[in-house]
Write a protein that holds these residues in place. Structure first.
Motif, mmCIF file in Angstrom:
data_model
loop_
_atom_site.group_PDB
_atom_site.id
_atom_site.type_symbol
_atom_site.label_atom_id
_atom_site.label_comp_id
_atom_site.label_asym_id
_atom_site.label_seq_id
_atom_site.Cartn_x
_atom_site.Cartn_y
_atom_site.Cartn_z
ATOM 1 N N THR A 54 0.829 -1.199 0.000
ATOM 2 C CA THR A 54 0.000 0.000 0.000
ATOM 3 C C THR A 54 0.870 1.259 0.000
ATOM 4 O O THR A 54 2.086 1.200 0.233
ATOM 5 C CB THR A 54 -0.940 0.017 1.209
ATOM 6 N N VAL A 137 -15.252 6.449 -4.026
ATOM 7 C CA VAL A 137 -13.982 5.885 -3.574
ATOM 8 C C VAL A 137 -12.905 6.174 -4.615
ATOM 9 O O VAL A 137 -13.146 6.072 -5.827
ATOM 10 C CB VAL A 137 -14.116 4.366 -3.341
ATOM 11 N N GLU A 140 -7.406 4.556 -6.993
ATOM 12 C CA GLU A 140 -6.297 3.731 -6.515
ATOM 13 C C GLU A 140 -6.732 2.747 -5.439
ATOM 14 O O GLU A 140 -6.186 1.643 -5.333
ATOM 15 C CB GLU A 140 -5.140 4.601 -6.003
ATOM 16 N N ASN A 141 -7.733 3.117 -4.639
ATOM 17 C CA ASN A 141 -8.227 2.199 -3.609
ATOM 18 C C ASN A 141 -9.045 1.070 -4.225
ATOM 19 O O ASN A 141 -8.985 -0.078 -3.772
ATOM 20 C CB ASN A 141 -9.073 2.964 -2.588
ATOM 21 N N LEU A 144 -6.653 -1.380 -5.660
ATOM 22 C CA LEU A 144 -6.085 -2.192 -4.587
ATOM 23 C C LEU A 144 -7.028 -3.341 -4.231
ATOM 24 O O LEU A 144 -6.599 -4.491 -4.082
ATOM 25 C CB LEU A 144 -5.829 -1.312 -3.364
ATOM 26 N N GLU A 145 -8.309 -3.045 -4.108
ATOM 27 C CA GLU A 145 -9.288 -4.074 -3.761
ATOM 28 C C GLU A 145 -9.406 -5.121 -4.866
ATOM 29 O O GLU A 145 -9.441 -6.327 -4.600
ATOM 30 C CB GLU A 145 -10.647 -3.432 -3.502
#
Length: 288
Positions: A54, A137, A140-141, A144-145
């Motif tokens: 992260t 959201v 980039e998040n 990541l998910e």
């Protein structure tokens, strides 16, 4: 994919991975099928396979990391290791100077959509994107998910593309369970368009090669084959994705000329003929 202002030292091997912005990668690091966030610093000789680091991570432990989520200095397993499996990825990485984005994509063909892992992966992607759309959201998040789910279920790039493409189309139906009964065709398209526009940065992150472009169009065609109410929107969706620089003209024309794998394939190609004629017209970009 390598972000801006990211420094790659000598001897680094990167294969089928994403590196964020402002990262510092020390010599002799191996990164395979991993997602490295922004502002990450990796020490000499470190090795990552199917890992997620992260934003802001500083890592200098040279012990090989396999299937791990590294966040705020803590290490969490993404997927339980398979008994007896060996980590060969770190030895088979590609030299940074020889990276070929196209090489990591799967051959065109029908994805194993009945596979339990794929269905579970698709459900998780659907939940992530639906929440991301409603709650704004950051892209980039969401990446990541999605990458975490990809590694957890060992999805191919083709399966990721198909899962994301169909999830985007399903978001309006998830938000409005009576979508087709509640709205007129014009409102249906406006709501579908809103989702595509809002998630276009995410789509652009994954649809980066000619293979992934064809996989996305195939996913749209299959979705239209299975959902008769979406068929009138297929041409509009292709046109919008073209306008937003997600799908190039060449990919759409190539798909239209290719034989279909689906029962409604011929009908769908007829329904998008107006767009095809427009794309084949010289200077179509400047003449709407």
């Amino acid at each position: 994919m390598i972000g801006t202002n990211t420094a790659i030292s000598k001897g680094v091997k990167i294969n089928a991975s994403v590196l964020g912005n402002n990262c510092k990668i020390s010599p002799d690091v191996t990164i395979t099928e991993s997602h490295i966030g922004n502002n990450v610093t990796i020490g000499m000789g470190c090795s990552f396979s199917r890992c997620i680091l992260t934003d802001g991570t500083i890592w200098d432990d040279s012990a090989p990391q396999i299937g791990k989520l590294i966040m705020n200095g803590e290490v969490h397993p993404i997927q339980p290791p398979i008994e007896g499996a060996e980590d060969t990825d770190s030895e088979q990485g590609t030299d940074f100077d020889e990276i070929d984005d196209d090489a990591s994509d799967e051959e065109p063909g029908v994805c194993g959509l009945q596979d339990v892992d794929f269905n579970t992966f698709s459900s998780e992607v659907m939940e992530s994107l639906s929440r991301g759309f409603r709650q704004n959201v950051a892209t980039e998040n969401l990446v990541l998910e999605i990458n975490s789910s990809k590694f957890a279920y060992n999805m191919t790039f083709k399966e990721v593309t198909i899962g994301i493409s169909k999830a985007v189309l399903n978001i309006p139906l998830k938000i409005h369970p009576e979508f087709y009964e509640e709205f007129t065709p014009r409102i249906q398209w406006e709501k579908m368009k809103e989702v595509i526009i809002k998630l276009k940065t995410l789509l652009a992150h994954y649809i980066t090669t000619s293979e992934s472009q064809m996989d996305m169009i195939q996913a749209l065609e299959e979705y239209a084959n299975d959902n008769i109410h979406f068929r009138p929107m297929l041409m509009k969706a292709l046109h919008l994705l073209y306008d937003e620089d997600i799908l190039p003209e060449e990919a759409i024309l190539r798909w239209h000329m290719s034989p279909s794998l689906y029962e409604a394939g011929g009908e769908l190609r007829v329904m998008v003929k107006q767009l095809i004629d427009w794309l084949e017209t010289p200077d179509s970009d400047s003449d709407e």
